[in-house]
Design a protein around this motif. Structure first.
Motif, PDB file in Angstrom:
ATOM      1  N   VAL A 299      32.116   3.581 -19.190  1.00  0.00           N
ATOM      2  CA  VAL A 299      32.490   4.519 -18.138  1.00  0.00           C
ATOM      3  C   VAL A 299      32.140   3.958 -16.759  1.00  0.00           C
ATOM      4  N   ALA A 300      30.961   3.341 -16.637  1.00  0.00           N
ATOM      5  CA  ALA A 300      30.558   2.782 -15.341  1.00  0.00           C
ATOM      6  C   ALA A 300      31.539   1.716 -14.882  1.00  0.00           C
ATOM      7  N   LYS A 301      31.929   0.839 -15.802  1.00  0.00           N
ATOM      8  CA  LYS A 301      32.844  -0.237 -15.419  1.00  0.00           C
ATOM      9  C   LYS A 301      34.248   0.291 -15.143  1.00  0.00           C
ATOM     10  N   LEU A 302      34.656   1.302 -15.901  1.00  0.00           N
ATOM     11  CA  LEU A 302      35.976   1.876 -15.664  1.00  0.00           C
ATOM     12  C   LEU A 302      36.022   2.569 -14.304  1.00  0.00           C
ATOM     13  N   ILE A 303      34.950   3.282 -13.972  1.00  0.00           N
ATOM     14  CA  ILE A 303      34.870   3.926 -12.655  1.00  0.00           C
ATOM     15  C   ILE A 303      34.930   2.879 -11.554  1.00  0.00           C
ATOM     16  N   ALA A 304      34.153   1.792 -11.732  1.00  0.00           N
ATOM     17  CA  ALA A 304      34.124   0.740 -10.713  1.00  0.00           C
ATOM     18  C   ALA A 304      35.463   0.032 -10.605  1.00  0.00           C
ATOM     19  N   MET A 305      36.099  -0.241 -11.744  1.00  0.00           N
ATOM     20  CA  MET A 305      37.371  -0.958 -11.733  1.00  0.00           C
ATOM     21  C   MET A 305      38.453  -0.156 -11.021  1.00  0.00           C
ATOM     22  N   LEU A 306      38.465   1.159 -11.232  1.00  0.00           N
ATOM     23  CA  LEU A 306      39.540   1.990 -10.689  1.00  0.00           C
ATOM     24  C   LEU A 306      39.181   2.630  -9.354  1.00  0.00           C
ATOM     25  N   SER A 307      37.979   2.373  -8.869  1.00  0.00           N
ATOM     26  CA  SER A 307      37.571   2.937  -7.580  1.00  0.00           C
ATOM     27  C   SER A 307      38.503   2.451  -6.471  1.00  0.00           C
ATOM     28  N   GLY A 308      39.016   3.386  -5.689  1.00  0.00           N
ATOM     29  CA  GLY A 308      39.907   3.046  -4.589  1.00  0.00           C
ATOM     30  C   GLY A 308      41.327   2.735  -4.997  1.00  0.00           C
ATOM     31  N   SER A 309      41.618   2.823  -6.300  1.00  0.00           N
ATOM     32  CA  SER A 309      42.975   2.551  -6.787  1.00  0.00           C
ATOM     33  C   SER A 309      43.771   3.846  -6.875  1.00  0.00           C
ATOM     34  N   PRO A 310      45.077   3.755  -7.172  1.00  0.00           N
ATOM     35  CA  PRO A 310      45.865   4.988  -7.354  1.00  0.00           C
ATOM     36  C   PRO A 310      45.394   5.812  -8.548  1.00  0.00           C
ATOM     37  N   TRP A 311      44.571   5.235  -9.430  1.00  0.00           N
ATOM     38  CA  TRP A 311      44.130   5.915 -10.652  1.00  0.00           C
ATOM     39  C   TRP A 311      42.640   6.218 -10.613  1.00  0.00           C
ATOM     40  N   THR A 369      29.055   3.284  -6.504  1.00  0.00           N
ATOM     41  CA  THR A 369      29.815   4.500  -6.192  1.00  0.00           C
ATOM     42  C   THR A 369      28.953   5.759  -6.173  1.00  0.00           C
ATOM     43  N   ALA A 370      27.665   5.637  -6.534  1.00  0.00           N
ATOM     44  CA  ALA A 370      26.818   6.822  -6.687  1.00  0.00           C
ATOM     45  C   ALA A 370      26.549   7.509  -5.354  1.00  0.00           C
ATOM     46  N   PRO A 371      26.500   8.841  -5.356  1.00  0.00           N
ATOM     47  CA  PRO A 371      26.068   9.566  -4.150  1.00  0.00           C
ATOM     48  C   PRO A 371      24.654   9.127  -3.764  1.00  0.00           C
ATOM     49  N   GLU A 372      24.341   9.214  -2.501  1.00  0.00           N
ATOM     50  CA  GLU A 372      23.067   8.700  -2.001  1.00  0.00           C
ATOM     51  C   GLU A 372      21.866   9.405  -2.640  1.00  0.00           C
ATOM     52  N   ARG A 373      22.017  10.675  -2.996  1.00  0.00           N
ATOM     53  CA  ARG A 373      20.877  11.389  -3.593  1.00  0.00           C
ATOM     54  C   ARG A 373      20.472  10.776  -4.928  1.00  0.00           C
ATOM     55  N   HIS A 374      21.429  10.179  -5.631  1.00  0.00           N
ATOM     56  CA  HIS A 374      21.116   9.462  -6.868  1.00  0.00           C
ATOM     57  C   HIS A 374      20.678   8.032  -6.555  1.00  0.00           C
ATOM     58  N   ALA A 375      21.426   7.366  -5.708  1.00  0.00           N
ATOM     59  CA  ALA A 375      21.137   5.966  -5.404  1.00  0.00           C
ATOM     60  C   ALA A 375      19.742   5.794  -4.813  1.00  0.00           C
ATOM     61  N   ARG A 376      19.311   6.780  -4.030  1.00  0.00           N
ATOM     62  CA  ARG A 376      17.985   6.695  -3.391  1.00  0.00           C
ATOM     63  C   ARG A 376      16.877   6.658  -4.436  1.00  0.00           C
ATOM     64  N   ARG A 377      17.059   7.360  -5.550  1.00  0.00           N
ATOM     65  CA  ARG A 377      16.071   7.341  -6.636  1.00  0.00           C
ATOM     66  C   ARG A 377      16.228   6.117  -7.523  1.00  0.00           C
ATOM     67  N   TRP A 378      17.472   5.743  -7.775  1.00  0.00           N
ATOM     68  CA  TRP A 378      17.733   4.677  -8.746  1.00  0.00           C
ATOM     69  C   TRP A 378      17.293   3.302  -8.262  1.00  0.00           C
ATOM     70  N   ARG A 379      17.454   3.014  -6.977  1.00  0.00           N
ATOM     71  CA  ARG A 379      17.130   1.656  -6.515  1.00  0.00           C
ATOM     72  C   ARG A 379      15.666   1.289  -6.796  1.00  0.00           C
ATOM     73  N   PRO A 380      14.688   2.103  -6.374  1.00  0.00           N
ATOM     74  CA  PRO A 380      13.297   1.766  -6.706  1.00  0.00           C
ATOM     75  C   PRO A 380      13.036   1.796  -8.216  1.00  0.00           C
ATOM     76  N   LEU A 381      13.672   2.729  -8.911  1.00  0.00           N
ATOM     77  CA  LEU A 381      13.479   2.845 -10.357  1.00  0.00           C
ATOM     78  C   LEU A 381      13.895   1.558 -11.062  1.00  0.00           C
TER      79      LEU A 381
END
Length: 787
Positions: A299-311, A369-381
């Motif tokens: 799912v992560a790779k599919l989201i990243a692959m299609l990010s910004g695309s028509p799909w 692609t994560a919202p900042e509220r998630h990314a802010r926790r995930w980076r140090p984690l």
């Protein structure tokens, strides 16, 4: 450069070559031209960058921090170089051993293709993916080498003719290879090699997917089966990539829709993610760390692959919550806990650091692609995981793109190294409990009439008899304990935490499915610091019965057992610990009622019972526990040293019991002073309870009363209960792991004056509390009251 296949220009017979035909695009693809071809190319290039990385410099370039030190860049260069060398070595081995024999047929001597039941065709496509990855990865000697591409083309032609085409029959082989395994490897291979492929080959090689993997949601080999979880996500990846490679917009959209459907929580029963973070696959098995990780990766790779695309996939907010709720509690310094890896624990090539690496890679991908509220926790984690995980070969295993993202995060001075997370997590919908402290973690794997004890399909996990019977998993600073050849060498009859009779067992049969005939398994947590877990043990193939409870404190785990009864004429044991100490027996210290294993824990006997300590070397083979067609382990013997601590209940015990404490990271001095810190209030088949420092924790197997230091604590129905008092304020949490009652009345040792805050299910009833637990599926209900 000359390779075996390029020396055989007549690889395919003339008739076979003459039979090449272009794939006529299916009707569903009509209208795909409305989407600019550039969009398909961009999606494909994005996918390749996820697999192989971009330029060499991407290993140490960060978009927001370009002032890297020379040391940072050297580290990135070194990591990237190690990875490309390892990849190049694997790819060269693939080429060196390539010896196509059409008459046999085989591309490699060790992988004959005549019988699909061997799974060799699936392995062959995996080797092609390795070759393609090296070809597409900057920094390898074969990067975009024309002759290597020609070799790969001829090899893919060979596999199409002899191993995987639309006219073949499965002949009883594993459906997964045909519908997910090969489609995933083949589409990856084609994407990676795309720039080196003849224009007439791609659609031909992908033609079998129209038969074997046309729809992410349906299983071709078993009509009527609707795909769920990792299987659907894996198929969605293959379908999406086929659409991207063949410029078929409807296929890409179909794949995206299939993934969006997966992101909604299920109420069960059966497969899927639950609101409490549980993940079930194959109807009854906890599989967060295996199928769940595969799902997250896809799912992560599919989201990243299609990010910004028509799909672009919409409505994906749930996937970010899933990371926090379902995966993070089970990742310990980059390792995925074995209690949620199911039968994969027996697979030699897929250990806890492999599964953990997949989870780390998925989170790194989602950070884009994560919202900042998630990314802010995930980076140090994630930075904390990577920093502490120096004992496992993350850098030599991860794809180059993941190496680039990991090194960029490690070198980013604005991101601190996050500490280990703490908390207590009860996954009621999959009978798992995890208790995490700053320096250690403890997990408990239970089973019930809802959750299977152990899965053993495909001749895997042959000795997993007791892995779901209350097995406990202690994680400390030794990150190699569980992955250092433990599973083929540990005594499978003596797994930590379990109570077992000593009968000999046959290998678990294919599709073994045991659901113990009891609803009792689960627990409750309070304030992220304390927890209770309990299960009623109904042993398979034995008369053994027991009530087992664990009380999870800030510095210890207290284990109580009661009602231990059997009548089969065999000895019964409870295993306190069975520790892999690798290549030696470390010094062991014994005191009055306690045992200390340095670097691991102290173990205290709390009821005066004596513990037996066994120290021995054990030798086993991975092949003993996994004889799977494509996963089977090798036959080389491996030896490890074990320290086993057990309580012997004798032959045919009647209402036997035990009580012990596990103190992870405790010193000898702490063990000498530990006696008396815990008060055991009760340990019977009716109630098990302890008290310490204002906290009372209890398992009521039925209605009853327990005397606490402050007075009687009474309930009128089965439940697990935690009570914590601070002055006039009392916080409590209650659940019904039996799932048999609608309401529990709790009479505390002190009259309840008012309810300060609570779940809607909790109300005051004179001086007591009533909690509506019906329909809550064993989940917790909490309240704070004034007494």
């Amino acid at each position: 450069m000359t390779h075996p296949l390029s020396r055989r220009s007549a690889l395919l017979s003339a008739a076979a070559v003459a039979g090449l035909a272009l794939w006529e695009r299916p009707a569903e693809a009509v209208g795909a031209a409305a989407v600019d071809a550039a969009a398909f190319d961009a999606a494909r290039e994005r996918w390749v960058s996820l697999l192989a990385g971009g330029s060499r410099d991407s290993a140490h370039t960060d978009r927001t921090h370009t002032n890297r030190t020379h040391t940072d860049r050297s580290y990135a260069d070194s990591t990237y170089t190690d990875r490309t060398r390892a990849l190049e070595g694997s790819a060269n081995a693939v080429l060196r051993k390539l010896k196509p024999v059409p008459g046999r047929p085989s591309l490699w001597p060790d992988l004959p293709l005549s019988d699909p039941r061997t799974g060799n065709f699936n392995r062959s496509y995996n080797r092609m993916r390795t070759l393609a990855l090296a070809w597409a990865t900057p920094g390898t000697a074969m990067h975009h080498d024309g002759q290597v591409a020609q070799t790969a083309v001829r090899a893919l032609d060979f596999l199409y003719e002899h191993a995987y085409h639309e006219g073949l029959d499965r002949r009883g082989s594993n459906w997964f290879w045909w519908e997910i395994g090969v489609p995933r490897a083949l589409t990856d291979t084609c994407a990676l090699l795309y720039d080196g492929l003849p224009s007439d080959r791609l659609e031909r090689w992908l033609r079998p997917l129209r038969r074997w993997c046309p729809d992410p949601e349906r299983r071709v080999s078993h009509p009527g089966v609707v795909e769920t979880g990792a299987n659907r996500a894996g198929k969605a990846m293959a379908v999406a990539m086929r659409g991207v490679l063949t410029h078929d917009a409807r296929l890409v959209k179909r794949a995206g829709n299939a993934v969006s459907d997966l992101l909604r929580p299920t109420r069960g029963p059966g497969d899927g993610f639950y609101r409490d973070g549980s993940f079930i696959q194959h109807d009854v098995y906890p599989y967060t760390g295996s199928y769940g990780v595969d799902y997250l990766e896809s799912v992560a790779k599919l989201i990243a692959m299609l990010s910004g695309s028509p799909w672009e996939i919409t409505g994906i907010g749930n996937v970010y919550d899933l990371v926090d709720r379902s995966f993070v509690p089970f990742v310990f310094d980059g390792l995925m806990m074995d209690c949620v890896r199911g039968r994969q624990i027996s697979v030699q090539g897929h250990r806890d650091h492999h599964s953990g690496q997949k989870a780390v890679e998925a989170v790194l991908t989602l950070l884009e692609t994560a919202p900042e509220r998630h990314a802010r926790r995930w980076r140090p984690l994630v930075k904390g995981w990577l920093t502490r995980n120096q004992a496992t070969p993350y850098g030599t295993l991860a794809p180059p793109a993941s190496i680039a993202r990991a090194t960029a995060l490690l070198a980013d001075p604005s991101v601190p190294v996050g500490p280990r997370m703490t908390g207590t997590y009860v996954f009621a919908d999959m009978d798992r409990v995890v208790h995490r402290r700053p320096t250690w973690a403890y997990a408990i794997a239970m089973s019930s009439q809802r959750i299977g004890a152990a899965e053993a399909i495909n001749r895997e996990n042959l000795h997993g008899w007791y892995t779901g019977d209350g097995m406990t998993y202690l994680y400390t600073g030794d990150l190699t304990h569980w992955n250092d050849d433990l599973w083929p060498t540990i005594d499978p009859y003596r797994l930590p935490g379990t109570t077992v009779d000593t009968r000999r067992r046959a290998d678990l049969p294919h599709d073994h499915r045991r659901l113990p005939p009891t609803p009792w398994a689960g627990g409750v947590a309070l304030d992220g610091e304390y927890g209770v877990a309990a299960m009623r043990l109904v042993a398979g193939g034995s008369s053994l019965r027991a009530k087992k409870a664990w009380f999870l404190l800030d510095d210890a785990v207290i284990a109580l057992g009661a009602g231990i009864t059997a009548s089969d004429g065999r000895r019964v044991e409870t295993i306190v610990e069975n520790r892999n100490t690798h290549d030696r027996h470390p010094p062991l210290t014994r005191g009055d009622g306690w045992i200390h294993l340095p670097g691991v824990a102290g173990y205290a006997l709390l009821d005066g019972a004596d513990a037996k300590v066994i120290r021995k070397k054990r030798t086993g083979r991975w092949r003993d526990i996994d004889k799977g067609a494509t996963t089977g382990g090798d036959t080389s013997p491996v030896t490890r040293h074990y320290t086993t601590i057990l309580i012997d209940h004798g032959v045919d015990p009647r209402k036997a019991r035990y009580a012990y404490a596990v103190l992870p990271d405790a010193s000898i001095t702490q063990m000498e002073a530990y006696d008396g810190r815990i008060e055991i209030l009760a340990n019977s088949a009716a109630v098990q309870a302890i008290s310490r420092d204002g906290v009372t924790a209890a398992v009521f197997w039925r209605a009853g009363t327990v005397e606490t230091p402050d007075g009687p604590l009474t309930v009128d129905a089965p439940c697990t209960l935690l009570v914590r008092r601070a002055g006039e304020r009392v916080r409590l949490a209650v659940s019904d792991p039996s799932r048999t009652v609608d309401e529990v009345k709790i009479t505390l040792p002190w009259p309840v004056r008012s309810v300060r805050e609570s779940d809607r299910s909790v109300r005051r009833a004179r001086t007591a509390l009533k909690v509506e637990v019906g329909g809550s599926r064993g989940h917790a209900h909490t309240a704070e009251v004034r007494v």
